[in-house]
Scaffold this motif. Structure first.
Motif, short mmCIF file in Angstrom:
data_model
loop_
_atom_site.label_atom_id
_atom_site.label_comp_id
_atom_site.label_asym_id
_atom_site.label_seq_id
_atom_site.Cartn_x
_atom_site.Cartn_y
_atom_site.Cartn_z
N PRO A 7 -67.08 89.57 6.29
CA PRO A 7 -67.61 88.34 5.70
C PRO A 7 -69.04 88.51 5.17
O PRO A 7 -69.94 87.72 5.50
CB PRO A 7 -67.57 87.36 6.87
CG PRO A 7 -67.81 88.23 8.07
CD PRO A 7 -67.14 89.54 7.77
N PHE A 8 -69.25 89.52 4.34
CA PHE A 8 -70.57 89.79 3.78
C PHE A 8 -70.44 90.13 2.30
O PHE A 8 -69.40 90.61 1.84
CB PHE A 8 -71.25 90.94 4.52
CG PHE A 8 -71.49 90.69 5.97
CD1 PHE A 8 -72.55 89.90 6.40
CD2 PHE A 8 -70.64 91.22 6.93
CE1 PHE A 8 -72.77 89.66 7.74
CE2 PHE A 8 -70.84 90.99 8.28
CZ PHE A 8 -71.90 90.19 8.69
N ALA A 9 -71.53 89.90 1.58
CA ALA A 9 -71.54 90.19 0.15
C ALA A 9 -71.59 91.69 -0.10
O ALA A 9 -71.90 92.48 0.81
CB ALA A 9 -72.76 89.51 -0.49
N ASP A 10 -71.30 92.10 -1.31
CA ASP A 10 -71.40 93.51 -1.69
C ASP A 10 -72.83 94.00 -1.45
O ASP A 10 -73.80 93.30 -1.76
CB ASP A 10 -71.06 93.69 -3.17
CG ASP A 10 -69.61 93.35 -3.49
OD1 ASP A 10 -68.85 93.03 -2.55
OD2 ASP A 10 -69.23 93.39 -4.67
N ALA A 11 -72.94 95.22 -0.92
CA ALA A 11 -74.24 95.86 -0.68
C ALA A 11 -75.18 94.98 0.15
O ALA A 11 -76.40 94.99 -0.05
CB ALA A 11 -74.89 96.24 -2.01
N ALA A 12 -74.61 94.25 1.09
CA ALA A 12 -75.44 93.35 1.91
C ALA A 12 -76.33 94.10 2.89
O ALA A 12 -77.33 93.56 3.36
CB ALA A 12 -74.54 92.37 2.67
N PHE A 13 -75.96 95.36 3.20
CA PHE A 13 -76.73 96.18 4.15
C PHE A 13 -77.01 97.55 3.54
O PHE A 13 -76.20 98.06 2.76
CB PHE A 13 -75.95 96.36 5.46
CG PHE A 13 -75.70 95.08 6.21
CD1 PHE A 13 -76.56 94.66 7.20
CD2 PHE A 13 -74.59 94.30 5.90
CE1 PHE A 13 -76.33 93.47 7.88
CE2 PHE A 13 -74.35 93.11 6.58
CZ PHE A 13 -75.22 92.69 7.57
N HIS A 14 -78.13 98.13 3.92
CA HIS A 14 -78.40 99.51 3.49
C HIS A 14 -77.35 100.45 4.08
O HIS A 14 -76.87 101.35 3.40
CB HIS A 14 -79.79 99.94 3.95
CG HIS A 14 -80.89 99.45 3.07
ND1 HIS A 14 -82.22 99.66 3.33
CD2 HIS A 14 -80.85 98.75 1.90
CE1 HIS A 14 -82.96 99.12 2.37
NE2 HIS A 14 -82.16 98.55 1.51
N CYS A 15 -77.02 100.25 5.36
CA CYS A 15 -76.10 101.15 6.06
C CYS A 15 -75.01 100.34 6.76
O CYS A 15 -75.25 99.21 7.19
CB CYS A 15 -76.84 102.00 7.09
SG CYS A 15 -78.18 102.98 6.41
N ALA A 16 -73.84 100.96 6.88
CA ALA A 16 -72.75 100.40 7.68
C ALA A 16 -72.25 101.50 8.61
O ALA A 16 -72.12 102.66 8.19
CB ALA A 16 -71.62 99.89 6.80
N SER A 17 -72.00 101.15 9.85
CA SER A 17 -71.51 102.14 10.82
C SER A 17 -70.15 101.73 11.35
O SER A 17 -69.84 100.54 11.47
CB SER A 17 -72.50 102.32 11.97
OG SER A 17 -72.71 101.09 12.66
N ALA A 18 -69.34 102.73 11.66
CA ALA A 18 -68.02 102.53 12.27
C ALA A 18 -67.87 103.63 13.31
O ALA A 18 -67.50 104.76 12.97
CB ALA A 18 -66.92 102.59 11.23
N LEU A 19 -68.20 103.33 14.55
CA LEU A 19 -68.27 104.34 15.60
C LEU A 19 -67.05 104.26 16.51
O LEU A 19 -66.83 103.24 17.18
CB LEU A 19 -69.55 104.16 16.41
CG LEU A 19 -70.85 104.05 15.60
CD1 LEU A 19 -72.05 103.98 16.54
CD2 LEU A 19 -71.00 105.20 14.62
N GLU A 20 -66.27 105.32 16.51
CA GLU A 20 -65.10 105.43 17.39
C GLU A 20 -64.08 104.32 17.13
O GLU A 20 -63.46 103.81 18.07
CB GLU A 20 -65.53 105.41 18.87
CG GLU A 20 -66.65 106.37 19.21
CD GLU A 20 -66.29 107.83 18.95
OE1 GLU A 20 -65.17 108.25 19.31
OE2 GLU A 20 -67.13 108.55 18.37
#
Length: 227
Positions: free
Chosen positions: A91-104
């Protein structure tokens, strides 16, 4: 996940007391670029990574998402904003964060969910995607004592290496990768883990798939495959 009776310590605190887990998360944190000013942790679970970021990267704007309402509420109560959301539709806009993480989390996803999650990570991150998965894992299969179905005790459905990650995030350039903890003794650890999971663990206690272990019995499980 609720603490044991009389134990008020949060799941994040307990995880960060585990030396191997803390090493994994700290090494992961060090891979963030210095100019990263915001990060979304997808499938944040206990919120341990978010807690570590707040402690060691002051000024970094963080948020988490998890599909479990109770987990999202617990992480928010601990001081890290967290929304209840699915990794396949963030539920966020495009490029809303500098980084995105997906850990395990990627090792748990079936094909359709994996493709949608990779697309969403790519959409909300403007600079860097940070992922952590088991490396070249031996996907052990056990037979459920309740329904007879074959399953992986960790709920993992796929094996990862650098080539597979590059293929999943084809439009992104792999800038760095690290083997954490198991790099010290990968072959010995893999062999011992395989022996324990296949031989020792089933003898200590019957193995049950997640459906049977939930306490609702065989009726929640698919029909057992023919022998």
């Amino acid at each position: 996940m609720n603490p044991p009776p009389g134990d008020s310590e949060s799941p994040a605190s307990r995880l960060l007391r585990d030396p191997a887990e803390k090493e994994r998360l700290r090494t992961t944190l060090k891979m963030l670029p210095a100019d990263c000013s915001s990060l979304l942790d997808v499938g944040c679970g206990s919120g341990a990574f978010l807690r570590l970021l707040r402690a060691e990267r002051a000024g970094l704007r963080t948020a988490g998402v998890d599909r479990s309402p109770s987990v999202a509420a617990a992480v928010t109560a601990s001081g890290a904003p967290c929304l209840r959301a699915d990794s396949m539709k963030l539920p966020f806009a495009d490029a809303a964060f500098h980084c995105a993480s997906a850990l395990e989390i990627l090792e748990h996803l079936e094909d359709n969910a994996l493709a949608d999650t990779a697309r969403e990570l790519s959409r909300v991150a403007s600079k860097r995607i940070l992922v952590s998965t088991p490396h070249e894992e031996e996907l052990i299969r056990l037979r459920c004592a309740g329904c007879g179905r074959s399953f992986n005790p960790n709920g993992h459905v796929r094996r990862w290496d650098e080539r597979a990650l590059k293929a999943l995030f084809g439009k992104w350039t792999l800038t760095s990768s690290r083997l954490i903890w198991a790099e010290k003794r990968p072959y010995l650890y893999r062999e011992l883990h395989g022996f324990y999971a296949r031989i020792v663990r089933p003898r200590l206690a019957p193995a049950h798939c997640l459906d049977c272990a939930g306490g609702d019995g065989r009726e929640n499980c698919p029909p057992a495959p023919p022998p």
